[in-house]
Design a protein around this motif. Structure first.
Motif, PDB file in Angstrom:
ATOM      1  N   GLU A  89       0.838  -1.206   0.000  1.00 23.53           N
ATOM      2  CA  GLU A  89       0.000   0.000   0.000  1.00 23.53           C
ATOM      3  C   GLU A  89       0.871   1.255   0.000  1.00 23.53           C
ATOM      4  OE1 GLU A  89      -3.060   0.749  -0.279  1.00 23.53           O
ATOM      5  OE2 GLU A  89      -4.240  -1.058   0.089  1.00 23.53           O
ATOM      6  N   LEU A 148       0.987   4.045  -2.970  1.00 26.88           N
ATOM      7  CA  LEU A 148       0.667   5.438  -2.656  1.00 26.88           C
ATOM      8  C   LEU A 148       1.803   6.375  -3.061  1.00 26.88           C
ATOM      9  CD1 LEU A 148      -1.307   7.438  -1.393  1.00 26.88           C
ATOM     10  CD2 LEU A 148      -0.223   6.983   0.827  1.00 26.88           C
ATOM     11  N   TYR A 185      -5.746   0.401  -5.811  1.00 23.42           N
ATOM     12  CA  TYR A 185      -6.647  -0.672  -5.384  1.00 23.42           C
ATOM     13  C   TYR A 185      -6.027  -2.066  -5.537  1.00 23.42           C
ATOM     14  CZ  TYR A 185     -10.381   2.797  -5.261  1.00 23.42           C
ATOM     15  OH  TYR A 185     -11.153   3.886  -4.960  1.00 23.42           O
ATOM     16  N   SER A 199      -4.976  -4.075  -2.238  1.00 21.38           N
ATOM     17  CA  SER A 199      -6.132  -4.580  -1.498  1.00 21.38           C
ATOM     18  C   SER A 199      -6.731  -5.796  -2.188  1.00 21.38           C
ATOM     19  CB  SER A 199      -7.192  -3.484  -1.351  1.00 21.38           C
ATOM     20  OG  SER A 199      -6.706  -2.400  -0.597  1.00 21.38           O
ATOM     21  N   ILE A 219      -5.660  -0.556  10.557  1.00 22.07           N
ATOM     22  CA  ILE A 219      -5.884   0.705   9.844  1.00 22.07           C
ATOM     23  C   ILE A 219      -6.710   1.668  10.690  1.00 22.07           C
ATOM     24  CG2 ILE A 219      -6.970   1.748   7.810  1.00 22.07           C
ATOM     25  CD1 ILE A 219      -6.352  -0.882   6.329  1.00 22.07           C
ATOM     26  N   ASP A 274      -6.492   5.848   9.548  1.00 23.18           N
ATOM     27  CA  ASP A 274      -6.701   6.334   8.183  1.00 23.18           C
ATOM     28  C   ASP A 274      -8.072   5.844   7.710  1.00 23.18           C
ATOM     29  OD1 ASP A 274      -6.692   6.959   5.504  1.00 23.18           O
ATOM     30  OD2 ASP A 274      -4.621   6.331   5.158  1.00 23.18           O
ATOM     31  N   LYS A 313      -9.921   6.812   5.212  1.00 23.94           N
ATOM     32  CA  LYS A 313     -10.028   6.625   3.769  1.00 23.94           C
ATOM     33  C   LYS A 313      -9.477   5.265   3.350  1.00 23.94           C
ATOM     34  CE  LYS A 313      -9.022   8.954  -0.608  1.00 23.94           C
ATOM     35  NZ  LYS A 313      -8.385  10.114  -1.267  1.00 23.94           N
ATOM     36  N   LEU A 314      -8.336   4.886   3.896  1.00 25.43           N
ATOM     37  CA  LEU A 314      -7.769   3.569   3.599  1.00 25.43           C
ATOM     38  C   LEU A 314      -8.644   2.465   4.177  1.00 25.43           C
ATOM     39  CD1 LEU A 314      -5.508   1.817   2.465  1.00 25.43           C
ATOM     40  CD2 LEU A 314      -4.254   2.161   4.609  1.00 25.43           C
ATOM     41  N   GLN A 367     -11.489   1.941   1.778  1.00 28.34           N
ATOM     42  CA  GLN A 367     -11.038   1.251   0.579  1.00 28.34           C
ATOM     43  C   GLN A 367     -10.773  -0.226   0.852  1.00 28.34           C
ATOM     44  OE1 GLN A 367      -7.612   3.007  -1.506  1.00 28.34           O
ATOM     45  NE2 GLN A 367      -6.749   0.943  -1.634  1.00 28.34           N
ATOM     46  N   SER A 368     -10.111  -0.536   1.946  1.00 28.24           N
ATOM     47  CA  SER A 368      -9.770  -1.927   2.278  1.00 28.24           C
ATOM     48  C   SER A 368     -11.023  -2.740   2.576  1.00 28.24           C
ATOM     49  CB  SER A 368      -8.822  -1.952   3.476  1.00 28.24           C
ATOM     50  OG  SER A 368      -7.611  -1.292   3.182  1.00 28.24           O
TER      51      SER A 368
END
Length: 549
Positions: A229, A233, A249, A252, A308, A314, A316-317, A320-321
């Motif tokens: 990740e 990033l 993505y 993940s 996370i 985080d 936002k992460l 997404q995850s």
């Protein structure tokens, strides 16, 4: 190609076998005769012993094609939004499987309120992270109430089926159990005996260290995922192109696939270890297997999300995850559990038809074709994997869906297809299992309730971390922590009060059970009074005879 159909073409043309036994190739004729006599005399331990020794390879009931066609027509062949025919499912497959499909249906309906609230929440206020406090609060109430309401619905179903007050029967040793032959002090029967201390040594010296090693390996893979990740990033920040935004993505997705592979590999290892532990009873075997698998699956699927949320912080992460893990696992499960086996089964069916057509036999080979086809079908290993999938889905929705409100909506969509794919799997992909009575979903009720307790703690922590709540305590974080802990304890207390206040059985079921118990006691009293009257008559007759003598 020469095939012997003598075992199928009996002189009694009206006789249709219901159960198929596949014997090993080198079985002697006297063994077959002994087994035949045991079956005729209805002594079931004979088949169990032969399964243990490997003489009998498998035993399974044949599908009733006519009844199966009627069940399919009312179940999944015609797509429509309707309740499942649970009574018909129970009549064909038994209470255990019918309860699973009943729970799947109930859980899907229970997810709809979460999906309805989550969809507009996601569309309109998602970017305002403060608002997830409201969704987390609703999540706490929802996860508690649905499990309590399910117990009431389950009680109503099993009362109608006559298994609610089913008494637990004495369990016979499981086929895989082995040991030195001896006499069971409880039953007086000859059966394998195995010292308990040897089993405990295997559990604590081998199984437990192995599970811990697997958990460590799972955490190690998780850290590799976070390295991926960070790499994706940094690459995106340096270039900022559309391709690198898609690349964000990829870690993940890879991690979700690795999780599924690890879960399946660990499942095989857990089954081997639990069998090697040599548990006498099937219930003990299942409990140890469920404990091993649940601990690993929980850590493997949710450890990264906890890391996370509470270490990296985080959101936002986390969003997404969670989305990637949930959607990827659902797609893989649909492919691996139903679509791929169904495709392989259809391919095998074509091969069997060709072989049967090549037979130059004067008899109807339809039954032979069915036996050969179903013999090669996969064996249904019980509802374990099905409940496990729902358990993990419940975890994704109840633990972290406040940061990704679409989780419930994706779960609902998956479960609508899951009903049909599982029905197809039961009817066309797997052998027909033997019917097993059940009063409830067993240890899985406790597993779901434990997950709901963890969700209370998780959601309270997420609420405490929100900017909205943190703004109320700009100077003292200790006060914030104490208040969050106090609220968490209060909600747990409320949860247990709700569990106590909502009866597990509806009142009309309680009244009917009480009435049955009263009638049973009255019948027992009448029987005892009748026996006493008969004894008094016999005593008086003997007394009269003595006086006459």
């Amino acid at each position: 190609m020469k095939v012997n159909l003598s075992s199928l073409d009996t002189c009694e043309s009206s006789f249709t076998p219901l159960v198929v036994l596949e014997l090993a190739q080198d079985v002697k004729e006297e063994t077959k005769e002994w087994l035949k006599n045991r079956i005729v005399s209805k002594k079931e331990d004979g088949v169990r012993r032969l399964l243990t020794s490997g003489i009998v390879i498998q035993v399974f009931p044949l599908h009733d094609n006519e009844a199966l066609k009627k069940l399919e027509d009312s179940w999944y062949t015609r797509f429509s939004l309707k309740y499942q025919p649970l009574d018909r499912i129970r009549g064909y497959f038994g209470e255990t499987i019918a309860l699973y499909f009943g729970f799947l249906e109930y859980f899907t309906v229970a997810l709809i309120p979460m999906a309805v609230i989550g969809l507009p929440y996601y569309l309109f206020v998602w970017e305002d992270y403060d608002k997830y406090v409201i969704f987390a609060s609703f999540n706490l109430i929802w996860s508690t109430v649905i499990l309590e309401v399910w117990k009431r619905g389950c009680a109503s179903m099993t009362y109608r089926w006559g298994t609610l007050v089913m008494k637990r029967q004495f369990e016979e040793p499981r086929p895989g159990f082995h040991g030195v032959l001896g006499i069971n002090p409880v039953t007086g029967r000859e059966e394998p005996l195995y010292p308990s201390y040897k089993r405990q040594l295997r559990i604590y010296l081998v199984s437990l260290p192995f599970v811990c090693l697997c958990l460590y390996f799972s955490l190690y893979v998780m850290m590799i995922y976070f390295d991926m990740e960070a790499w994706a990033l940094s690459l995106h920040e340096s270039s900022g192109s559309e391709w690198t935004s898609i690349l964000l993505y990829v870690p993940s997705i890879i991690y979700a696939i690795v999780i599924e592979i690890m879960n399946r590999l660990y499942r095989y290892a857990a089954e081997f270890l639990t069998s090697w532990e040599n548990h006498r009873l099937e219930s003990a075997y299942q409990n140890h297997l469920i404990l091993k698998v649940l601990v690993f699956n929980f850590l493997n699927c949710f450890a990264s999300l906890f890391y996370i949320a509470f270490v990296l912080r985080d959101m936002k992460l986390l969003r997404q995850s969670l989305a990637t893990l949930l959607i990827t696992s659902q797609i893989l499960n649909q492919i691996m559990e139903s679509l791929l086996p169904y495709w392989l089964q259809k391919k095998h069916h074509v091969q069997v038809k060709r072989k049967v057509q090549a037979l130059k036999a004067d008899i109807d080979a339809t039954l032979y074709e069915q036996v050969v086809l179903e013999k090669e079908m996969g064996t249904y290993l019980g509802t374990f994997d099905d409940y496990l999938e729902l358990f993990l889905q419940f975890g994704y929705v109840s633990l972290f869906s406040c940061v990704y409100p679409l989780a419930a909506a994706f779960a609902v969509l998956n479960n609508f297809t899951e009903v049909n794919s599982d029905a197809l799997k039961m009817c066309r992909v797997l052998k027909r299992p033997f019917s097993e009575p059940s009063a409830n979903i067993g240890v899985w009720q406790l597993a779901f309730e434990t997950m709901s307790v963890i969700s209370v703690v998780t959601n309270c922590a997420l609420i405490g971390m929100s900017p909205q709540v943190n703004a109320l305590f700009p100077e003292s974080k200790l006060d914030l922590i104490l208040i969050v802990v106090a609220v968490e304890h209060a909600l747990l207390a409320l949860k247990f009060i709700l569990a106590f206040a909502i009866p597990d059985k509806p009142r009309h079921i309680q009244m009917k059970l009480a009435r049955l118990e009263f009638e049973s006691l009255e019948a027992l009293k009448r029987q005892q009074m009748k026996l006493m009257a008969q004894n008094l008559k016999e005593d008086s007759r003997e007394g009269n005879k003595e006086e006459e003598a």
